[in-house]
Design a protein around this motif. Structure first.
Motif, PDB file in Angstrom:
ATOM      1  N   ARG A 215      -0.584  -4.347  -2.985  1.00  0.00           N
ATOM      2  CA  ARG A 215      -0.781  -5.953  -4.122  1.00  0.00           C
ATOM      3  C   ARG A 215      -1.855  -6.102  -3.495  1.00  0.00           C
ATOM      4  O   ARG A 215      -2.791  -5.761  -2.915  1.00  0.00           O
ATOM      5  N   ASN A 216      -2.287  -7.317  -5.441  1.00  0.00           N
ATOM      6  CA  ASN A 216      -3.951  -7.777  -5.422  1.00  0.00           C
ATOM      7  C   ASN A 216      -3.503  -9.254  -4.303  1.00  0.00           C
ATOM      8  O   ASN A 216      -4.895  -9.156  -4.242  1.00  0.00           O
ATOM      9  N   ASP A 217      -2.817  -9.324  -3.792  1.00  0.00           N
ATOM     10  CA  ASP A 217      -2.804 -11.301  -3.511  1.00  0.00           C
ATOM     11  C   ASP A 217      -4.191 -11.330  -2.653  1.00  0.00           C
ATOM     12  O   ASP A 217      -4.305 -10.543  -1.362  1.00  0.00           O
TER      13      ASP A 217
END
Length: 388
Positions: A215-217
């Motif tokens: 995930r890019n969070d």
């Protein structure tokens, strides 16, 4: 944090504590070859070694006595005894923090940067079976007998420990049931836990893909199971968080890693020999976990700040990563080397490998390695006393 070789007899022992009596060796800083740690007179055989992200080291002997080194009074190689209210069964180190688990299940914390180290009990916790410390000393984690994870700290809003008092972390499975955590590990601003089904849950700051959740969070606030464990049904029995990377081991001894990949920290192949000293460089940051192939089956891992170490099931120690001499003293007027130096084909320590990245190398030791811990500039290794 330290990782030790697992055995059937160790099931009843706290995490990080070895069922094998050990003697400690160290290398790094000014020690370019493994040297024995000189314990105080009267110390019993060791059962655990631990190291923090700075130069703090801790040791527990079989009588439950605690020793701390890398402080203003005691160097790593000559630790000093620290008074404890009860026998200590496990210890963890942060940057300047020592966290001790008492035999009763109580937790104690001390500031190792002070001249006199004093353990203070953490209120609100009981029946704890494992403690870990964040490598930036902003948070601490504990696992209790009911498989609950507790965290606390005084870090930034993005750190894992958001409250000064221990707070239970709710970890739910996709089916809505509570996951039963078996072990935990802390990085700089992230942490990991393994549940009873060998699934890995990650949460915290997602810098350089250190969470391995694809995930890019920038921050993952809730414990999230790694897709690798669900989609490919890969299970893990051991996990260790470094500052910017994570290493995990399957029941079969396969080594996986993800996160910060510069300085050759996460090479896809670990077994290709150097040709005339040439580096097989891998500076790839890995947001998706990758199996690190080539070494014999792995029993224990210890990622540090810019270097890492593993122990094979045969008791051999391998280290790799960044080797550099700091041109200026670090905060606290300390000058030190990383633990990784150039080794020849026989594993003997040789020419210092400064300002370079290093491939995995086997370290020559006077015995079988059973436990390893990495500080920022040194490595501690516990050798089975019976091998002496």
């Amino acid at each position: 944090q330290a990782m030790s070789v697992a055995s059937d007899q160790e099931a009843a022992y706290p995490a990080g504590r070895s069922a094998v009596r050990m003697r400690a060796f160290w290398f790094g800083e000014d020690a370019t070859a493994p040297a024995a740690v000189v314990m105080p007179a009267g110390a019993a055989a060791l059962v655990q070694v631990a190291a923090g992200a700075s130069r703090v080291a801790a040791f527990v002997d079989e009588a439950g006595a605690l020793y701390v080194g890398g402080t203003r009074r005691c160097p790593v190689a000559r630790p000093c005894a620290v008074a404890a209210p009860e026998p200590v069964v496990q210890v963890a180190c942060g940057c300047c923090t020592v966290v001790a688990l008492g035999k009763s299940g109580a937790v104690y914390v001390a500031d190792a940067s002070k001249k006199d180290i004093t353990l203070e009990r953490v209120e609100g916790l009981s029946k704890i079976v494992e403690v870990q410390a964040g490598r930036n000393e902003q948070f601490i984690a504990a696992l209790d007998r009911r498989h609950h994870v507790h965290t606390w700290g005084t870090g930034s809003p993005q750190s894992v420990g958001l409250t000064p008092e221990p707070t239970r972390v709710e970890v739910d499975t996709s089916s809505g049931h509570r996951a039963k955590m078996q072990s935990i590990s802390c990085g700089a601003d992230h942490m990991a836990a393994i549940d009873s089904k060998q699934r890995v849950y990650m949460w915290g700051v997602n810098r350089d893909g250190v969470l391995g959740v694809n995930r890019n969070d920038p921050v993952v606030w809730e414990p999230t199971v790694m897709p690798l464990c669900v989609d490919r049904e890969v299970g893990f029995t051991r996990i260790a968080c470094g500052c910017n990377m994570t290493l995990a081991v399957t029941a079969e001894g396969a080594l996986w890693g993800w996160g910060f990949g510069k300085h050759n920290m996460l090479p896809a192949r670990m077994d290709r020999p150097n040709e005339e000293g040439a580096l097989l460089r891998s500076n790839t940051t890995r947001r998706v976990p990758i199996e690190l192939r080539g070494l014999p089956p792995i029993a224990a891992t210890a990622p540090g700040v810019n270097h890492a170490a593993v122990i094979t099931t045969d008791g051999d120690l391998y280290v790799w990563g960044y080797a550099i001499r700091s041109p200026q003293p670090w905060p606290g007027s300390f000058r030190f080397f990383t633990c990784v130096h150039r080794f020849n084909e026989r594993g003997k320590a040789g020419e210092q490998n400064l300002n370079q990245d290093v491939n995995p190398v086997k370290v020559a030791l006077p015995g079988r390695a059973v436990q390893v811990a990495c500080g920022s500039a040194f490595t501690l290794v516990g050798l089975a006393e019976a091998d002496e």
